[in-house]
Motif scaffolding. Structure first.
Motif, PDB file in Angstrom:
ATOM      1  N   LEU A  38       8.779   0.670 -15.123  1.00 36.17           N
ATOM      2  CA  LEU A  38       8.685   1.075 -13.711  1.00 36.17           C
ATOM      3  C   LEU A  38       9.401   2.395 -13.440  1.00 36.17           C
ATOM      4  CD1 LEU A  38       9.112  -1.929 -11.227  1.00 36.17           C
ATOM      5  CD2 LEU A  38       7.208  -0.334 -11.418  1.00 36.17           C
ATOM      6  N   TRP A  39      10.556   2.580 -14.098  1.00 33.70           N
ATOM      7  CA  TRP A  39      11.308   3.810 -13.816  1.00 33.70           C
ATOM      8  C   TRP A  39      10.685   5.020 -14.502  1.00 33.70           C
ATOM      9  CZ3 TRP A  39      12.573   1.818  -9.884  1.00 33.70           C
ATOM     10  CH2 TRP A  39      13.485   0.786  -9.685  1.00 33.70           C
ATOM     11  N   LYS A  40       9.569   4.783 -15.222  1.00 32.98           N
ATOM     12  CA  LYS A  40       8.836   5.944 -15.745  1.00 32.98           C
ATOM     13  C   LYS A  40       7.775   6.366 -14.735  1.00 32.98           C
ATOM     14  CE  LYS A  40      10.691   6.128 -19.975  1.00 32.98           C
ATOM     15  NZ  LYS A  40      11.746   5.113 -19.829  1.00 32.98           N
ATOM     16  N   GLN A  41       7.475   5.439 -13.762  1.00 31.06           N
ATOM     17  CA  GLN A  41       6.424   5.768 -12.779  1.00 31.06           C
ATOM     18  C   GLN A  41       7.037   6.084 -11.414  1.00 31.06           C
ATOM     19  OE1 GLN A  41       3.866   2.206 -12.691  1.00 31.06           O
ATOM     20  NE2 GLN A  41       4.758   1.721 -14.691  1.00 31.06           N
ATOM     21  N   GLN A  42       8.186   5.432 -11.132  1.00 28.62           N
ATOM     22  CA  GLN A  42       8.811   5.608  -9.813  1.00 28.62           C
ATOM     23  C   GLN A  42      10.267   6.000 -10.046  1.00 28.62           C
ATOM     24  OE1 GLN A  42       7.261   5.099  -6.970  1.00 28.62           O
ATOM     25  NE2 GLN A  42       5.486   3.838  -7.478  1.00 28.62           N
ATOM     26  N   PRO A  43      10.877   6.756  -9.164  1.00 26.39           N
ATOM     27  CA  PRO A  43      12.302   7.086  -9.349  1.00 26.39           C
ATOM     28  C   PRO A  43      13.178   5.862  -9.077  1.00 26.39           C
ATOM     29  CG  PRO A  43      11.506   7.947  -7.241  1.00 26.39           C
ATOM     30  CD  PRO A  43      10.313   7.354  -7.944  1.00 26.39           C
ATOM     31  N   GLU A  44      14.217   5.687  -9.907  1.00 27.19           N
ATOM     32  CA  GLU A  44      15.156   4.577  -9.673  1.00 27.19           C
ATOM     33  C   GLU A  44      15.713   4.649  -8.254  1.00 27.19           C
ATOM     34  OE1 GLU A  44      17.141   4.211 -14.098  1.00 27.19           O
ATOM     35  OE2 GLU A  44      18.413   3.769 -12.376  1.00 27.19           O
ATOM     36  N   LEU A  46      14.408   4.774  -5.642  1.00 26.25           N
ATOM     37  CA  LEU A  46      13.688   3.951  -4.656  1.00 26.25           C
ATOM     38  C   LEU A  46      14.397   2.619  -4.446  1.00 26.25           C
ATOM     39  CD1 LEU A  46       9.817   4.048  -5.070  1.00 26.25           C
ATOM     40  CD2 LEU A  46      11.206   4.644  -3.084  1.00 26.25           C
ATOM     41  N   ALA A  47      15.142   2.168  -5.472  1.00 25.95           N
ATOM     42  CA  ALA A  47      15.800   0.850  -5.400  1.00 25.95           C
ATOM     43  C   ALA A  47      17.232   1.008  -4.903  1.00 25.95           C
ATOM     44  CB  ALA A  47      15.785   0.190  -6.773  1.00 25.95           C
ATOM     45  N   THR A  48      17.371   1.699  -3.759  1.00 21.53           N
ATOM     46  CA  THR A  48      18.716   1.937  -3.204  1.00 21.53           C
ATOM     47  C   THR A  48      18.699   1.710  -1.694  1.00 21.53           C
ATOM     48  OG1 THR A  48      18.197   4.262  -2.757  1.00 21.53           O
ATOM     49  CG2 THR A  48      19.215   3.756  -4.907  1.00 21.53           C
ATOM     50  N   PRO A  49      19.887   1.393  -1.109  1.00 26.92           N
ATOM     51  CA  PRO A  49      19.957   1.267   0.357  1.00 26.92           C
ATOM     52  C   PRO A  49      19.571   2.586   1.042  1.00 26.92           C
ATOM     53  CG  PRO A  49      21.938   0.386  -0.700  1.00 26.92           C
ATOM     54  CD  PRO A  49      21.177   1.080  -1.758  1.00 26.92           C
ATOM     55  N   ASP A  57       8.995   4.013   4.308  1.00 33.93           N
ATOM     56  CA  ASP A  57       7.610   3.742   3.882  1.00 33.93           C
ATOM     57  C   ASP A  57       7.528   3.648   2.361  1.00 33.93           C
ATOM     58  OD1 ASP A  57       5.939   5.588   6.563  1.00 33.93           O
ATOM     59  OD2 ASP A  57       7.007   3.664   6.492  1.00 33.93           O
ATOM     60  N   ALA A  58       8.162   4.596   1.652  1.00 30.44           N
ATOM     61  CA  ALA A  58       8.119   4.572   0.171  1.00 30.44           C
ATOM     62  C   ALA A  58       8.828   3.324  -0.350  1.00 30.44           C
ATOM     63  CB  ALA A  58       8.786   5.827  -0.378  1.00 30.44           C
ATOM     64  N   PHE A  59       9.982   2.994   0.245  1.00 29.50           N
ATOM     65  CA  PHE A  59      10.755   1.810  -0.185  1.00 29.50           C
ATOM     66  C   PHE A  59       9.928   0.551   0.010  1.00 29.50           C
ATOM     67  CE2 PHE A  59      14.625  -0.621  -0.915  1.00 29.50           C
ATOM     68  CZ  PHE A  59      14.436  -1.773  -0.170  1.00 29.50           C
ATOM     69  N   TYR A  60       9.392   0.372   1.225  1.00 30.13           N
ATOM     70  CA  TYR A  60       8.689  -0.885   1.519  1.00 30.13           C
ATOM     71  C   TYR A  60       7.376  -0.972   0.766  1.00 30.13           C
ATOM     72  CZ  TYR A  60      12.212  -2.434   4.728  1.00 30.13           C
ATOM     73  OH  TYR A  60      13.401  -2.881   5.230  1.00 30.13           O
ATOM     74  N   PHE A  61       6.716   0.137   0.504  1.00 27.54           N
ATOM     75  CA  PHE A  61       5.490   0.075  -0.300  1.00 27.54           C
ATOM     76  C   PHE A  61       5.868  -0.371  -1.716  1.00 27.54           C
ATOM     77  CE2 PHE A  61       1.921   2.466  -2.612  1.00 27.54           C
ATOM     78  CZ  PHE A  61       1.183   1.296  -2.690  1.00 27.54           C
ATOM     79  N   PHE A  62       6.891   0.221  -2.279  1.00 26.53           N
ATOM     80  CA  PHE A  62       7.324  -0.115  -3.643  1.00 26.53           C
ATOM     81  C   PHE A  62       7.600  -1.615  -3.753  1.00 26.53           C
ATOM     82  CE2 PHE A  62       9.052   0.286  -7.738  1.00 26.53           C
ATOM     83  CZ  PHE A  62      10.362  -0.155  -7.807  1.00 26.53           C
ATOM     84  N   TYR A  63       8.319  -2.138  -2.757  1.00 20.43           N
ATOM     85  CA  TYR A  63       8.659  -3.559  -2.854  1.00 20.43           C
ATOM     86  C   TYR A  63       7.475  -4.468  -2.485  1.00 20.43           C
ATOM     87  CZ  TYR A  63      13.299  -2.791  -4.456  1.00 20.43           C
ATOM     88  OH  TYR A  63      14.346  -2.431  -5.270  1.00 20.43           O
ATOM     89  N   VAL A 170      17.030  -8.710  -3.246  1.00 18.13           N
ATOM     90  CA  VAL A 170      17.446  -8.206  -4.564  1.00 18.13           C
ATOM     91  C   VAL A 170      18.696  -7.339  -4.405  1.00 18.13           C
ATOM     92  CG1 VAL A 170      15.096  -8.204  -5.513  1.00 18.13           C
ATOM     93  CG2 VAL A 170      15.979  -6.153  -4.370  1.00 18.13           C
ATOM     94  N   VAL A 171      19.425  -7.172  -5.512  1.00 15.75           N
ATOM     95  CA  VAL A 171      20.592  -6.274  -5.505  1.00 15.75           C
ATOM     96  C   VAL A 171      20.084  -4.857  -5.730  1.00 15.75           C
ATOM     97  CG1 VAL A 171      22.758  -5.693  -6.661  1.00 15.75           C
ATOM     98  CG2 VAL A 171      22.089  -8.098  -6.438  1.00 15.75           C
ATOM     99  N   LEU A 172      20.338  -3.970  -4.794  1.00 21.04           N
ATOM    100  CA  LEU A 172      19.913  -2.568  -4.945  1.00 21.04           C
ATOM    101  C   LEU A 172      21.006  -1.800  -5.690  1.00 21.04           C
ATOM    102  CD1 LEU A 172      18.520  -2.060  -1.311  1.00 21.04           C
ATOM    103  CD2 LEU A 172      17.209  -2.515  -3.401  1.00 21.04           C
TER     104      LEU A 172
END
Ligand code: APR
Length: 261
Positions: A38-44, A46-49, A57-63, A170-172
């Motif tokens: 996943l971290w090869k397709q999306q930046p890590e 994205l998984a942050t507060p 929008d990017a965060f909620y689409f990813f999840y 999840v833990v961000l």
């Protein structure tokens, strides 16, 4: 080699297993750091507060995409064999970094989820909890939505009760681990006399301290991982076989020899 591993596992008083995303790739969920991770397709990031509040929008689409995938997959043979080993008394605890709930869906009951779960979401305002499908748009053709970018915008992922913001449980990155889960993981890592790492790059702390504590306590260490890990040189055995196949073959040896002592 599998015979010797099975014999050591069977003899162990406190076998503990530590799993990562590589445990679930054979169920169809991507891992994070291998070539197709996943971290090869999306930046890590994205998984942050910061992303949750700054790029909703990017965060909620990813999840939403991860949640939709989660409910489409099933436990694989590796999950199922671990549940059998637990039921037969040959596995005291599964400490998992995974948020997919596949160990539990396979029947494992003694599971610690270090990084939370993607099976539920919670309201930041009233703390109400929901099945994570609550966050998805009421459509079934998720892949088409994904391709065409049709998804719920950040400000649409709202609590049905109070309209507060929903967040995945999840833990961000940058957040602390759930205290109870972490305390339990430390205890079982220090108690283990046989410790198995399956499908983890051991890249993320503090989770990656668990196998280290087990080794320092004198536990035998088995690593089942497709790629090298920083602990390979501390392991008694390293297996590059895919997790499901390796666990299936080892479980056969442990359970069959248990029936014919
Ligand atoms: N069998 C064995 N190993 C596999 C398999 C398989 N079928 N599939 C993948 N692997 C290996 C990969 O080669 C990789 O080394 O599993 C490892 C998975 O490592 P990561 O992708 O880094 O996943 P993980 O260790 O679980 O990451 C830890 O990082 O992004 C955060 O919160 C996230 O919990 C995750 C944490």
């Amino acid at each position: 080699m599998l015979g010797r591993i099975a014999a050591a596992w069977k003899k162990a008083k406190c076998p503990v297993l530590f799993s990562g995303a590589g445990m679930s790739t054979e169920s169809g969920l991507p891992d994070f750091r291998s070539a197709r991770g996943l971290w090869k397709q999306q930046p890590e990031s994205l998984a942050t507060p910061e992303a949750m509040f700054g790029q909703p929008d990017a965060f909620y689409f990813f999840y939403q995409w991860r949640i939709a995938r989660l409910w489409e997959v099933a436990p694989n043979l590796g999950h199922l064999r671990l549940a059998q080993l637990e039921q037969a008394g040959f596995l005291q605890k599964v400490i998992t970094q995974n948020v997919d709930g596949l160990h539990q869906r396979a029947g494992s009951e003694r599971v610690v989820e270090l990084h939370g779960t993607l099976r539920t979401v919670s309201c930041l305002s009233c703390r109400a909890g929901y099945d994570s499908r609550q966050m998805l748009p009421a459509r079934s053709d998720w892949e088409a939505d994904y391709q065409e970018g049709r998804y719920r915008r950040g400000d649409e992922c709202r609590c049905p009760r109070c309209r507060g913001m929903l967040r995945p449980d999840v833990v961000l990155f940058g957040e602390g681990l759930p205290e109870e889960a972490w305390t339990e993981a430390v205890r079982w890592s220090r108690q283990a006399d046989f410790f198995v790492v399956v499908g983890s790059s051991l890249a993320v702390s503090p989770a990656n301290l668990c196998p280290l504590w087990a080794v320092e306590r004198g536990a035998r260490l088995l690593i089942i991982n497709a790629e090298p890990t920083p602990l390979d040189d501390r392991a008694d055995w390293v297996i590059r076989t895919p997790a499901a196949e390796a666990l299936d073959r080892i479980a056969d040896e442990v359970l069959i020899s248990a029936e014919n002592p």
